[in-house]
Design a protein around this motif. Sequence first.
Motif, short mmCIF file in Angstrom:
data_model
loop_
_atom_site.label_atom_id
_atom_site.label_comp_id
_atom_site.label_asym_id
_atom_site.label_seq_id
_atom_site.Cartn_x
_atom_site.Cartn_y
_atom_site.Cartn_z
N GLU A 63 37.41 44.83 43.49
CA GLU A 63 38.06 46.00 44.10
C GLU A 63 38.00 47.17 43.12
O GLU A 63 39.03 47.70 42.69
CB GLU A 63 39.51 45.68 44.48
N PRO A 64 36.78 47.60 42.77
CA PRO A 64 36.65 48.60 41.71
C PRO A 64 37.00 50.02 42.13
O PRO A 64 37.13 50.90 41.28
CB PRO A 64 35.16 48.52 41.36
N HIS A 65 37.19 50.24 43.44
CA HIS A 65 37.36 51.62 43.91
C HIS A 65 38.79 51.98 44.31
O HIS A 65 39.04 53.08 44.79
CB HIS A 65 36.44 51.86 45.11
N ASP A 68 39.94 55.20 42.75
CA ASP A 68 38.94 56.27 42.65
C ASP A 68 39.53 57.65 42.88
O ASP A 68 38.98 58.65 42.40
CB ASP A 68 37.81 56.03 43.67
N SER A 74 37.67 54.20 33.95
CA SER A 74 37.92 52.95 34.67
C SER A 74 37.41 51.75 33.88
O SER A 74 36.34 51.80 33.27
CB SER A 74 37.25 52.99 36.04
#
Length: 391
Positions: A63-65, A68, A74
């Motif tokens: 769930e890298p975003h 954002d 990050s």
Amino acid sequence: MLEIQRALREQEGLEGWLFYDFRGSDPLGYRVLLLDPTMHVTRRWYYWIPAEGTPQKLVHRIEPHVLDALPGHSHAYVSWDQQRQLLERLLSGSRRIAMQYSPMNAVPYVSRVDAGTMELVRSFGVEVVSSGDLIQLFEARWTDRQLESHQYAASALRRIVDEAFGHVGEILSKGLNLTEYGLQQFILSRIREAGMITSSPPIAAVNAHSADPHYAPPAAGSATITRDDLVLIDLWAKQPAAGSVYADITWTAYAGSTVPEKHRTVFSIVRQGRDAALNFVRTQMLAGQRPFGYEVDSACRLVIQAAGYGAQFVHRTGHSIGEEVHGNGANIDGLETQDTRRLMPHTCFSIEPGIYLPGEFGIRSELDVFLTERDALVFGLPLQSDLSALL
């Protein structure tokens, strides 16, 4: 973000604010950071805002975003030990930080971080302090548009109070039947006609039921309102537009032609406590002081205690008001909690003392206070000054 960092620098010895969330565990974080609370988030994330320097994000690699929308560098983790290592690195050199935490859970509205996460952060040699006042700055303060929405709601509710008591008087004069539930539904219909919504139905209670502060009349079996009944109504609502805030007021009346002396006396004591709290806030604000929530509670409670009814005043004097009827700013509370948050300009709270005599009746009188830089304003006037007879 610059505004948050400016506020952090004004807090002596505070090096940053750490936000943490797991599956929506911290709705305050979403509000302050202006994140979408409907996002599908299943893994832990952290957002570190230092008093100086660039914010840092720590998110799971699947769930890298999720962050954002926020500025900063990050970092992604996969395993639990990697998450801990990266978090320790983010906080390296920090000695004192804020989190959504309240010592001894004194202010549960602020306590959103679980004990295990607190243990983890403290294991890095970091002291954690409460973000309670920061939350007020960035979540509980109203915009001009929100104040306008409150003024509309307060005026509408004040009008509905008169309509509701007029309805009771008319029904009884005609010899017709009206239940507590029927009165509640009448109030709800007027709220809808005013273009407002409410989180839950209003309170309509008579006699012994009015001595139950959170009484909810059932659809079947609620009491019939008859002549010489004490009637209490507590109603709250807001406009449906995004960002709108609540108004919340309570009034009582007597469904007869002559108010009994005991009812009149109890109402007078409640009103005096209410007004003592309001006057204390106004005096403090005009003097450039910002009182603590518990101090306002004390100003009210001492009046009721002196009259011999302290044991019958069983709840805090008031609560923060915002987009939820019970908001996240300072509460007027020295009873249920010791609310040591200072009242801040551009926030709103209720003052609503009550005396409750089980098996007899209860009296509560509620108004809402909005703070400017140097004053305390009340909308939806006039305030209730005596216990009116409806017949």
